[in-house]
Design a protein around this motif. Structure first.
Motif, PDB file in Angstrom:
ATOM      1  N   THR A 194      95.220  34.917 -50.780  1.00 33.90           N
ATOM      2  CA  THR A 194      95.057  34.926 -52.230  1.00 33.90           C
ATOM      3  C   THR A 194      93.644  35.308 -52.654  1.00 33.90           C
ATOM      4  O   THR A 194      92.694  35.181 -51.876  1.00 33.90           O
ATOM      5  N   LYS A 195      93.564  35.760 -53.906  1.00 37.31           N
ATOM      6  CA  LYS A 195      92.274  35.978 -54.554  1.00 37.31           C
ATOM      7  C   LYS A 195      91.883  34.679 -55.262  1.00 37.31           C
ATOM      8  O   LYS A 195      90.744  34.491 -55.631  1.00 37.31           O
ATOM      9  N   TYR A 196      92.873  33.783 -55.458  1.00 36.35           N
ATOM     10  CA  TYR A 196      92.678  32.583 -56.286  1.00 36.35           C
ATOM     11  C   TYR A 196      92.597  31.348 -55.395  1.00 36.35           C
ATOM     12  O   TYR A 196      93.509  30.520 -55.360  1.00 36.35           O
ATOM     13  N   SER A 222      95.840  43.721 -53.539  1.00 33.63           N
ATOM     14  CA  SER A 222      96.995  44.080 -52.703  1.00 33.63           C
ATOM     15  C   SER A 222      97.456  42.935 -51.807  1.00 33.63           C
ATOM     16  O   SER A 222      97.757  43.115 -50.629  1.00 33.63           O
ATOM     17  N   MET A 223      97.500  41.738 -52.406  1.00 35.25           N
ATOM     18  CA  MET A 223      97.858  40.554 -51.615  1.00 35.25           C
ATOM     19  C   MET A 223      99.268  40.623 -51.059  1.00 35.25           C
ATOM     20  O   MET A 223      99.563  40.040 -50.018  1.00 35.25           O
ATOM     21  N   GLU A 224     100.132  41.361 -51.759  1.00 36.98           N
ATOM     22  CA  GLU A 224     101.544  41.465 -51.352  1.00 36.98           C
ATOM     23  C   GLU A 224     101.686  41.950 -49.914  1.00 36.98           C
ATOM     24  O   GLU A 224     102.689  41.687 -49.249  1.00 36.98           O
ATOM     25  N   LEU A 225     100.679  42.682 -49.477  1.00 35.68           N
ATOM     26  CA  LEU A 225     100.740  43.240 -48.141  1.00 35.68           C
ATOM     27  C   LEU A 225     100.667  42.168 -47.045  1.00 35.68           C
ATOM     28  O   LEU A 225     101.292  42.298 -45.989  1.00 35.68           O
ATOM     29  N   VAL A 264      99.474  33.586 -53.164  1.00 38.12           N
ATOM     30  CA  VAL A 264      99.380  33.001 -54.498  1.00 38.12           C
ATOM     31  C   VAL A 264      98.813  34.105 -55.365  1.00 38.12           C
ATOM     32  O   VAL A 264      97.706  34.607 -55.118  1.00 38.12           O
ATOM     33  N   ASP A 265      99.599  34.538 -56.367  1.00 34.52           N
ATOM     34  CA  ASP A 265      99.168  35.689 -57.175  1.00 34.52           C
ATOM     35  C   ASP A 265      99.757  35.586 -58.575  1.00 34.52           C
ATOM     36  O   ASP A 265     100.679  34.801 -58.825  1.00 34.52           O
ATOM     37  N   LEU A 266      99.237  36.423 -59.445  1.00 34.73           N
ATOM     38  CA  LEU A 266      99.767  36.511 -60.808  1.00 34.73           C
ATOM     39  C   LEU A 266     101.066  37.283 -60.794  1.00 34.73           C
ATOM     40  O   LEU A 266     101.198  38.283 -60.089  1.00 34.73           O
ATOM     41  N   VAL A 267     102.033  36.806 -61.565  1.00 33.28           N
ATOM     42  CA  VAL A 267     103.304  37.506 -61.713  1.00 33.28           C
ATOM     43  C   VAL A 267     103.539  37.709 -63.196  1.00 33.28           C
ATOM     44  O   VAL A 267     103.385  36.780 -63.997  1.00 33.28           O
ATOM     45  N   SER A 268     103.872  38.945 -63.551  1.00 37.04           N
ATOM     46  CA  SER A 268     104.186  39.205 -64.956  1.00 37.04           C
ATOM     47  C   SER A 268     105.651  39.625 -65.051  1.00 37.04           C
ATOM     48  O   SER A 268     106.525  38.819 -65.352  1.00 37.04           O
ATOM     49  N   THR A 269     105.960  40.867 -64.744  1.00 30.01           N
ATOM     50  CA  THR A 269     107.357  41.302 -64.775  1.00 30.01           C
ATOM     51  C   THR A 269     108.088  40.952 -63.478  1.00 30.01           C
ATOM     52  O   THR A 269     109.319  40.910 -63.447  1.00 30.01           O
ATOM     53  N   GLY A 270     107.341  40.751 -62.406  1.00 27.29           N
ATOM     54  CA  GLY A 270     107.952  40.510 -61.093  1.00 27.29           C
ATOM     55  C   GLY A 270     108.213  41.804 -60.332  1.00 27.29           C
ATOM     56  O   GLY A 270     108.671  41.781 -59.192  1.00 27.29           O
ATOM     57  N   ASN A 271     107.883  42.932 -60.946  1.00 24.40           N
ATOM     58  CA  ASN A 271     108.173  44.229 -60.311  1.00 24.40           C
ATOM     59  C   ASN A 271     107.382  44.453 -59.025  1.00 24.40           C
ATOM     60  O   ASN A 271     107.902  45.025 -58.065  1.00 24.40           O
ATOM     61  N   THR A 272     106.130  43.990 -59.018  1.00 24.15           N
ATOM     62  CA  THR A 272     105.304  44.195 -57.818  1.00 24.15           C
ATOM     63  C   THR A 272     105.898  43.432 -56.637  1.00 24.15           C
ATOM     64  O   THR A 272     105.981  43.954 -55.522  1.00 24.15           O
ATOM     65  N   LEU A 273     106.327  42.190 -56.880  1.00 19.76           N
ATOM     66  CA  LEU A 273     106.943  41.403 -55.799  1.00 19.76           C
ATOM     67  C   LEU A 273     108.207  42.095 -55.306  1.00 19.76           C
ATOM     68  O   LEU A 273     108.410  42.267 -54.102  1.00 19.76           O
TER      69      LEU A 273
END
Ligand code: PRP
Length: 217
Positions: free
Chosen positions: A124-126, A149-152, A163-172
């Motif tokens: 995480t960045k957080y 690019s934490m998803e990686l 642990v990351d920010l989620v808005s639309t969920g598209n990145t996940l």
């Protein structure tokens, strides 16, 4: 002169209507120039563009009188108690809304991994938010600090979870990760330098009032 610190992107865009309510119009487009100090229609108000994570630092050190920063950024800057370090947080602006969540690979058994006393690797960045969250659950956490690019990380086996920010969920979704736990709702807040609050009391009070009247529902 009142100096307002903003970051480019969503926070900048969603702060514009609040500024308009205060009769302030930014006269330069940050997407079309590399300028870091933007003028407004008011000779006594200027906007400085900084990295989102630097907004609290600029305001704290008086480089800006006020700023707009995400709850995530503020917690990482000053801890979850807030309101110290010469930073006053008078308003939740209810803009740039998203959530801070835990996400894992679809084939990872999160429920078992976070049983009391277990151990989990989290990228995480957080780091402040993540360590508090897992400490509250009684889970030992090995934190891996990343800057993007934490998803990686779970995809290539560096971490069990992010642990990351989620808005639309598209990145996940695009990276085959699933959100397994929401840690907190995030929105942006107004931050004010404590000395400015005293020295420029009337101007800042008017700004806070105008912002407050324009907070989206
Ligand atoms: C954030 C976050 C995710 C993405 C989530 O990154 O880190 O990568 O947005 O949004 P979504 O759920 O709508 O797909 P951001 O674009 O703010 O950039 P960053 O990686 O620099 O934080």
């Amino acid at each position: 002169m009142i100096t307002l610190a903003l970051s480019k992107g969503r926070i900048f865009e969603e702060t514009l209507p609040l500024l308009a309510a205060a009769g302030i119009e930014v006269t330069e487009d940050p997407e079309k120039s590399r300028k870091l100090i933007l003028s407004t229609n008011r000779p006594d108000v200027r906007v400085v563009l900084v990295r989102a994570t630097d907004v609290p630092t600029y305001v704290q050190h008086g480089g800006a009188d006020i700023g707009v920063a995400g709850k995530d950024t503020l917690i990482e800057h000053s801890g979850s108690n807030g309101d110290h370090d010469g930073l006053y947080q008078p308003l939740d602006l209810n803009i740039a809304k998203c959530r801070m969540s835990v996400a894992v690979r679809a084939d990872f058994d999160y429920a078992t991994a976070v049983k009391q006393g277990s151990r989990i690797r989290v990228a995480t960045k957080y780091t402040t938010i993540a360590s508090e969250h897992f400490a509250n659950k009684g889970v030992h956490v090995d934190l891996i600090k990343l800057y993007g690019s934490m998803e990686l990380a779970p995809l290539i086996g560096v971490a069990d979870a992010i642990v990351d920010l989620v808005s639309t969920g598209n990145t996940l979704k695009a990276n085959h990760l699933v959100e397994v736990e929401e840690i907190m709702q995030i929105s942006s807040r107004l931050v004010v330098n404590q000395a400015s609050l005293k020295l420029k009391r009337e101007a800042i009070r008017q700004l806070i009032q105008a912002f407050e009247s324009a907070i989206p529902a």
